[in-house]
Scaffold this motif. Structure first.
Motif, mmCIF file in Angstrom:
data_model
loop_
_atom_site.group_PDB
_atom_site.id
_atom_site.type_symbol
_atom_site.label_atom_id
_atom_site.label_comp_id
_atom_site.label_asym_id
_atom_site.label_seq_id
_atom_site.Cartn_x
_atom_site.Cartn_y
_atom_site.Cartn_z
ATOM 1 N N ILE A 107 0.878 -1.170 0.000
ATOM 2 C CA ILE A 107 0.000 0.000 0.000
ATOM 3 C C ILE A 107 0.914 1.218 0.000
ATOM 4 C CG2 ILE A 107 -1.864 1.205 1.151
ATOM 5 C CD1 ILE A 107 -2.467 -1.259 2.733
ATOM 6 N N SER A 108 0.825 2.053 -0.985
ATOM 7 C CA SER A 108 1.724 3.202 -0.945
ATOM 8 C C SER A 108 0.928 4.488 -0.843
ATOM 9 C CB SER A 108 2.650 3.212 -2.145
ATOM 10 O OG SER A 108 1.942 3.637 -3.263
ATOM 11 N N TYR A 109 1.608 5.482 -0.324
ATOM 12 C CA TYR A 109 0.950 6.723 0.036
ATOM 13 C C TYR A 109 1.629 7.876 -0.690
ATOM 14 C CZ TYR A 109 -0.695 10.412 3.269
ATOM 15 O OH TYR A 109 -1.251 11.531 3.820
ATOM 16 N N SER A 110 0.857 8.555 -1.503
ATOM 17 C CA SER A 110 1.401 9.719 -2.197
ATOM 18 C C SER A 110 1.014 10.951 -1.388
ATOM 19 C CB SER A 110 0.814 9.743 -3.607
ATOM 20 O OG SER A 110 0.969 10.980 -4.183
ATOM 21 N N PHE A 111 2.018 11.591 -0.781
ATOM 22 C CA PHE A 111 1.764 12.629 0.219
ATOM 23 C C PHE A 111 1.121 13.886 -0.371
ATOM 24 C CE2 PHE A 111 4.624 10.021 2.535
ATOM 25 C CZ PHE A 111 4.354 10.251 3.875
ATOM 26 N N GLN A 112 0.293 14.499 0.459
ATOM 27 C CA GLN A 112 -0.347 15.761 0.077
ATOM 28 C C GLN A 112 0.702 16.789 -0.327
ATOM 29 O OE1 GLN A 112 -3.325 16.798 2.935
ATOM 30 N NE2 GLN A 112 -3.894 18.688 1.915
ATOM 31 N N SER A 113 1.837 16.793 0.400
ATOM 32 C CA SER A 113 2.857 17.806 0.126
ATOM 33 C C SER A 113 3.922 17.313 -0.849
ATOM 34 C CB SER A 113 3.539 18.172 1.441
ATOM 35 O OG SER A 113 4.157 17.019 1.961
ATOM 36 N N GLY A 114 3.834 16.057 -1.267
ATOM 37 C CA GLY A 114 4.907 15.508 -2.087
ATOM 38 C C GLY A 114 5.950 14.808 -1.232
ATOM 39 N N ALA A 115 6.372 15.501 -0.158
ATOM 40 C CA ALA A 115 7.337 14.942 0.811
ATOM 41 C C ALA A 115 8.569 14.339 0.142
ATOM 42 C CB ALA A 115 6.672 13.916 1.733
ATOM 43 N N LEU A 116 9.092 15.029 -0.860
ATOM 44 C CA LEU A 116 10.323 14.542 -1.503
ATOM 45 C C LEU A 116 11.504 14.761 -0.568
ATOM 46 C CD1 LEU A 116 9.874 15.888 -5.130
ATOM 47 C CD2 LEU A 116 9.263 13.664 -4.200
ATOM 48 N N PHE A 117 12.516 13.899 -0.688
ATOM 49 C CA PHE A 117 13.748 14.095 0.077
ATOM 50 C C PHE A 117 14.495 15.245 -0.576
ATOM 51 C CE2 PHE A 117 13.139 9.346 0.388
ATOM 52 C CZ PHE A 117 12.480 9.431 1.587
ATOM 53 N N ASP A 118 14.565 16.371 0.112
ATOM 54 C CA ASP A 118 15.017 17.571 -0.593
ATOM 55 C C ASP A 118 16.534 17.692 -0.687
ATOM 56 O OD1 ASP A 118 15.498 18.217 2.010
ATOM 57 O OD2 ASP A 118 13.929 19.728 2.141
ATOM 58 N N SER A 119 17.271 16.766 -0.058
ATOM 59 C CA SER A 119 18.719 16.882 -0.174
ATOM 60 C C SER A 119 19.289 15.965 -1.258
ATOM 61 C CB SER A 119 19.383 16.589 1.173
ATOM 62 O OG SER A 119 18.946 15.348 1.655
ATOM 63 N N VAL A 120 18.437 15.202 -1.926
ATOM 64 C CA VAL A 120 18.931 14.386 -3.042
ATOM 65 C C VAL A 120 18.098 14.663 -4.297
ATOM 66 C CG1 VAL A 120 19.881 12.546 -1.600
ATOM 67 C CG2 VAL A 120 17.511 12.416 -2.355
ATOM 68 N N ASN A 121 18.638 14.272 -5.444
ATOM 69 C CA ASN A 121 17.961 14.623 -6.693
ATOM 70 C C ASN A 121 16.760 13.711 -6.994
ATOM 71 O OD1 ASN A 121 19.020 12.259 -7.703
ATOM 72 N ND2 ASN A 121 20.694 13.250 -8.800
ATOM 73 N N VAL A 122 16.100 14.010 -8.087
ATOM 74 C CA VAL A 122 14.881 13.288 -8.441
ATOM 75 C C VAL A 122 15.154 11.799 -8.615
ATOM 76 C CG1 VAL A 122 13.188 12.995 -10.285
ATOM 77 C CG2 VAL A 122 13.776 15.284 -9.490
ATOM 78 N N PHE A 123 16.272 11.479 -9.276
ATOM 79 C CA PHE A 123 16.587 10.063 -9.477
ATOM 80 C C PHE A 123 16.652 9.337 -8.143
ATOM 81 C CE2 PHE A 123 19.835 6.748 -9.407
ATOM 82 C CZ PHE A 123 19.246 5.831 -10.265
ATOM 83 N N GLU A 124 17.405 9.900 -7.193
ATOM 84 C CA GLU A 124 17.565 9.202 -5.917
ATOM 85 C C GLU A 124 16.262 9.142 -5.122
ATOM 86 O OE1 GLU A 124 21.148 9.583 -3.658
ATOM 87 O OE2 GLU A 124 22.043 10.726 -5.298
#
Ligand SMILES: Nc1ncnc2c1ncn2[C@@H]1O[C@H](COP(=O)(O)OP(=O)(O)OP(=O)(O)O)[C@@H](O)[C@H]1O
Ligand SMILES: [Mg+2]
Lengths: 255, 255
Positions: free
Chosen positions: A87-104
């Motif tokens: 079950i995966s959760y796509s966050f309201q805010s995106g919650a991307l890891f902001d210290s690494v790039n899109v690939f990572e």
């Protein structure tokens, strides 16, 4: 689309309080295999909290959350980690890891949970980026992306492990019409591929377009649970009140 | 104001910090391991702290030598300066002051970094993607800190001895050979070892407190700011108190 089959997820009489605030007072909900349901409700009615409960980020006070016949309330953190791959959760805010790039960001679950080689991972990430219409942005940092792009990267990250259920938390909120359409198209693709999903939104036209069933949370319980046509016609006071809150006039929502 | 509630709160926090420590240890010795992340953190925390360590070592060594030198000169005891300075550097000053300074630098850095990740839901994302924040965030920082701190305090000891030597040469006309002989003669293996063990323990304290507060950070940017100050104060106090007890223990066992 896969035909409707067994119930993959079931919430029974879910209660949840934060201090004196009783957010859920007996939520009952079912999700069938391959189905997309729209979860509506005013701001603060506990939609995000409900999704967080489903993946075990938030514990419930009473009731059951049954995924594939297993009550996830009884699982420990380690067993929950396995559930979270399904079950995966796509966050309201995106919650991307902001210290690494899109690939990572997107590759993170693959590095953690699979033994794929770097090349395989690269091609997988490229594939999923193409699917969310963001080809070739692997090297960019999250801060270089627009809000809409960040959300789509977040969705790509949530999808890359091919979960059974995807929980989308307001993926279209705050996006312009073009980006909204992009996101809705991605979700349509996923529905066609047979994924089950719960789509939390205030965007009724998008929900009507995507979902086989709509649910309104109100005052801690499910106040409406029926198909899109019934939703449009409904004269239930709660439905009417909600339509008014989100300024949904009815006809203009149909595309 | 100290009342019952804040006392209970204090013990609760102590309990949670202890729990995080045990979780970290447990996660350190079970798969998957993240050796590359440990090295990455050693680079950030340890290597990044070398310059400040050299400065503090030099100042400690030279200032202590100056003061002891002129202080003991009145009693004709200048020749005891190398012994006094090197022993207190090895046993107390180098581990303690380096750790206190590093607590300010890396403890607050950890709290700020993990705290910002927490308030932007990146920590939730780590969990939602089926991984454990303790494993991914805390374990590498903990070991990096436990490994780096002894090395840093060794550097600050060596530099401190050098600083003392320079002062002894210029202020008290002490021959280099005499100074070095006194130092190597006075400071025993047990003293070096004690200092190193101490700094490793302080390193663990700094990392656990920093990560604990980071993971507990709420309330956006303001929360991050409050967390960093809290960490500097709390870890400094904890280090000072622990230092007393460890010193006592060493004296009991090693004399
Ligand atoms: N960790 C928490 N501690 C205390 N209260 C919380 C916490 N998380 C959520 N709440 C409360 O629970 C209620 C439901 O929050 P939730 O985020 O689920 O709302 P929502 O339906 O997703 O709203 P929106 O449409 O604005 O996203 C809110 O009133 C919120 O204040
Ligand atoms: Mg929400």
């Amino acid at each position: 689309m896969k035909e409707r089959r067994e119930k993959i997820l079931k919430l029974e009489n879910v209660h949840k309080s934060f201090g004196s605030k009783h957010v859920h007072r007996g939520v009952n909900l079912e999700l069938n295999q391959g189905e997309t349901i729209g979860l509506l409700g005013g701001s603060g009615t506990g939609k995000s909290v409900l999704l967080r409960e489903i993946i075990g980020l938030e514990f419930i006070d009473k009731g059951k959350i049954i995924f594939k016949g297993q009550d996830i309330q009884n699982l420990n953190e380690k067993e929950l980690q396995k559930i979270r791959l399904e079950i995966s959760y796509s966050f309201q805010s995106g919650a991307l890891f902001d210290s690494v790039n899109v690939f990572e960001n997107i590759a993170y679950p693959l590095f953690e949970h699979t033994k794929m080689s770097l090349n395989e991972i690269r091609s997988k990430v490229a594939e999923i980026l193409e699917m969310v219409d963001l080809k070739g942005i692997e090297e960019l940092m999250p801060s270089d992306l627009s809000g809409g792009m960040q959300k789509r990267v977040g969705m790509a990250r949530a999808m890359i492990m091919r979960p059974e259920i995807i929980l989308y938390d307001e993926p279209t909120a705050g996006l312009d019409p073009t980006n909204t359409k992009n996101v809705v198209d991605i979700m349509k693709k996923m529905t066609c591929l047979g994924y089950s999903s719960i789509f939390v939104t205030h965007d009724i036209p998008a929900a009507l377009e995507l979902c086989q069933r709509l649910i309104i949370l109100n005052d801690g319980i499910v106040a409406f649970n029926d198909g899109p046509e019934e939703f449009k016609k409904s004269n239930d006071p709660i439905v009417l009140k909600y339509k008014q809150e989100v300024h949904y006039a009815g006809s203009e929502g149909e595309k | 104001m100290i009342n019952l509630k804040s006392l209970i709160n204090f013990f609760l926090i102590m309990g949670e910090i202890t729990r995080l420590f045990f979780q970290t240890i447990a996660a350190s010795f079970t798969r998957p391991f993240y050796l590359s992340r440990v090295f990455e953190q050693i680079n950030v925390l340890g290597v990044g702290s070398i310059s400040i360590t050299i400065v503090i070592g030099l100042t400690m060594g030279s200032v202590m030598t100056l003061n002891f030198g002129y202080g003991l000169m009145k009693f004709g005891g200048t020749m005891y300066v190398p012994a006094v300075v090197s022993l207190s550097l090895a046993r107390e000053m180098a581990p303690l002051f380096t750790s206190l300074l590093i607590a300010g630098r890396i403890g607050s850095g950890m709290a700020a970094e993990i705290g910002s990740m927490n308030v932007t839901q990146q920590v939730d994302a780590i969990r939602a993607l089926g991984t454990s924040p303790v494993r991914v965030l805390v374990v590498p920082r903990f070991w990096a800190s436990v490994i780096s701190l002894p090395l840093l305090s060794a550097i600050s000891f060596i530099v401190g001895i050098f600083g003392g030597l320079v002062v002894c040469l210029h202020e008290f006309d002490m021959p280099t050979g005499f100074y070095m002989h006194k130092v190597t003669y006075t400071v025993q293996m047990a003293d070096y070892l004690g200092g190193l063990i101490k700094s490793a323990i302080f390193g663990g304290i700094i990392a656990i407190i920093g990560c604990y507060k980071g993971l507990k950070t709420r309330d956006g940017t303001r929360g991050v700011g409050l967390s960093t100050t809290w960490v500097v104060v709390t870890s400094s106090i904890t280090i000072l108190i622990t230092n007393f007890f460890i010193s006592k223990l060493f004296i009991v066992f090693w004399g």
